[in-house]
Write an enzyme that holds these catalytic residues in place. Sequence first.
Site, PDB file in Angstrom:
ATOM      1  N   LEU A 110     -19.808  21.501   9.507  1.00  0.00           N
ATOM      2  CA  LEU A 110     -19.001  22.717   9.337  1.00  0.00           C
ATOM      3  C   LEU A 110     -19.628  23.886  10.101  1.00  0.00           C
ATOM      4  O   LEU A 110     -20.828  23.899  10.373  1.00  0.00           O
ATOM      5  CB  LEU A 110     -18.860  23.043   7.856  1.00  0.00           C
ATOM      6  CG  LEU A 110     -18.091  21.962   7.070  1.00  0.00           C
ATOM      7  CD1 LEU A 110     -18.175  22.216   5.575  1.00  0.00           C
ATOM      8  CD2 LEU A 110     -16.626  21.899   7.515  1.00  0.00           C
ATOM      9  N   ASN A 138     -27.077  18.662   0.175  1.00  0.00           N
ATOM     10  CA  ASN A 138     -26.838  17.476   0.999  1.00  0.00           C
ATOM     11  C   ASN A 138     -27.873  16.422   0.629  1.00  0.00           C
ATOM     12  O   ASN A 138     -28.965  16.740   0.174  1.00  0.00           O
ATOM     13  CB  ASN A 138     -26.980  17.849   2.484  1.00  0.00           C
ATOM     14  CG  ASN A 138     -26.641  16.678   3.390  1.00  0.00           C
ATOM     15  OD1 ASN A 138     -25.680  15.944   3.144  1.00  0.00           O
ATOM     16  ND2 ASN A 138     -27.439  16.470   4.427  1.00  0.00           N
ATOM     17  N   THR A 139     -27.485  15.164   0.831  1.00  0.00           N
ATOM     18  CA  THR A 139     -28.465  14.091   0.714  1.00  0.00           C
ATOM     19  C   THR A 139     -28.528  13.375   2.050  1.00  0.00           C
ATOM     20  O   THR A 139     -27.498  13.166   2.705  1.00  0.00           O
ATOM     21  CB  THR A 139     -28.130  13.119  -0.435  1.00  0.00           C
ATOM     22  OG1 THR A 139     -29.099  12.066  -0.421  1.00  0.00           O
ATOM     23  CG2 THR A 139     -26.749  12.507  -0.311  1.00  0.00           C
ATOM     24  N   HIS A 140     -29.750  13.035   2.435  1.00  0.00           N
ATOM     25  CA  HIS A 140     -29.955  12.444   3.758  1.00  0.00           C
ATOM     26  C   HIS A 140     -30.744  11.143   3.590  1.00  0.00           C
ATOM     27  O   HIS A 140     -31.758  11.130   2.877  1.00  0.00           O
ATOM     28  CB  HIS A 140     -30.728  13.438   4.631  1.00  0.00           C
ATOM     29  CG  HIS A 140     -30.950  12.948   6.012  1.00  0.00           C
ATOM     30  ND1 HIS A 140     -29.938  12.874   6.949  1.00  0.00           N
ATOM     31  CD2 HIS A 140     -32.060  12.453   6.624  1.00  0.00           C
ATOM     32  CE1 HIS A 140     -30.422  12.384   8.075  1.00  0.00           C
ATOM     33  NE2 HIS A 140     -31.704  12.120   7.899  1.00  0.00           N
ATOM     34  N   ASP A 181     -29.583  18.980   8.642  1.00  0.00           N
ATOM     35  CA  ASP A 181     -30.717  18.287   8.013  1.00  0.00           C
ATOM     36  C   ASP A 181     -31.991  19.140   7.947  1.00  0.00           C
ATOM     37  O   ASP A 181     -33.116  18.619   8.044  1.00  0.00           O
ATOM     38  CB  ASP A 181     -30.986  16.930   8.703  1.00  0.00           C
ATOM     39  CG  ASP A 181     -29.795  15.999   8.564  1.00  0.00           C
ATOM     40  OD1 ASP A 181     -29.044  16.131   7.579  1.00  0.00           O
ATOM     41  OD2 ASP A 181     -29.599  15.156   9.457  1.00  0.00           O
TER      42      ASP A 181
HETATM   43  C1  GRF Z   1     -25.547   8.355   1.986  1.00  0.00           C
HETATM   44  O1  GRF Z   1     -26.585   7.489   2.394  1.00  0.00           O
HETATM   45  C2  GRF Z   1     -25.832   9.755   2.440  1.00  0.00           C
HETATM   46  O2  GRF Z   1     -27.189  10.083   2.481  1.00  0.00           O
HETATM   47  C3  GRF Z   1     -25.275   9.753   3.835  1.00  0.00           C
HETATM   48  O3  GRF Z   1     -24.078   9.021   3.712  1.00  0.00           O
HETATM   49  C4  GRF Z   1     -24.235   8.046   2.683  1.00  0.00           C
HETATM   50  C5  GRF Z   1     -23.032   8.164   1.777  1.00  0.00           C
HETATM   51  O4  GRF Z   1     -22.694   6.912   1.253  1.00  0.00           O
HETATM   52  N1  GRF Z   1     -25.115  11.099   4.339  1.00  0.00           N
HETATM   53  P1  GRF Z   1     -21.358   6.667   0.394  1.00  0.00           P
HETATM   54  O5  GRF Z   1     -20.165   7.030   1.279  1.00  0.00           O
HETATM   55  O6  GRF Z   1     -21.430   7.539  -0.821  1.00  0.00           O
HETATM   56  O7  GRF Z   1     -21.400   5.216   0.059  1.00  0.00           O
END
Ligand code: GRF
Length: 190
Positions: free
Chosen positions: A94, A108-110, A146
Amino acid sequence: MSPTPKKLAVFVSGTGTLLESFLNNGFHVDLVLADRPCRGIDIIAKEKNVPTELVLRTDFSKNFDREAYTEQVLAVLQKHEIDVVAMAGFNTVLAPSIFEVYGGRILNTHPALLPSFKGHYAVRDALAYGVKVTGCTVHIATPEIDVGKILAQKAVPVLSDDTEESLHERIKEVERTLYLEAIRAFITTL
Ligand code: GRF
């Protein structure tokens, strides 16, 4: 007097297994927003009766009007009076304008141990580098991808026969709990 509950939106683009796990754990989500039709919005959110908004991205070219798209997303968030956003596999970057309104409230999760292996191919890049330990990171999102204060991190060992898929799946197993705990803890600080 108890504080007003914060309204949470989860952003998805794909399989939505993180979202699915939140909902299966009884976690309340106020809105699921997607940039494309996908399992996360079409099946998971609908099955669990969570309100959905598809802000369809039609342009994946270099001419993509990111600013205009972001304005549409912002309008939807404001319509639903959302306080906090959790990105869960959302694949559109975005424009910075979203942070003018929601700065510090987008998580966010990475699937790597930041600051290593930023970007879309984090699992593939970690494997290619030959690291023996990788993992996942929950952080506050910023206009830079990130980057942002880390809220939670957990290591996942890389196995000698791992493929990108097998490693990503084991990372996601850890992410499901880590992200949910981090979101819950974050919301209590608001
Ligand atoms: C996760 O591993 C997240 O860290 C990444 O995308 C994945 C999402 O997986 N950005 P899902 O679509 O919830 O299975």
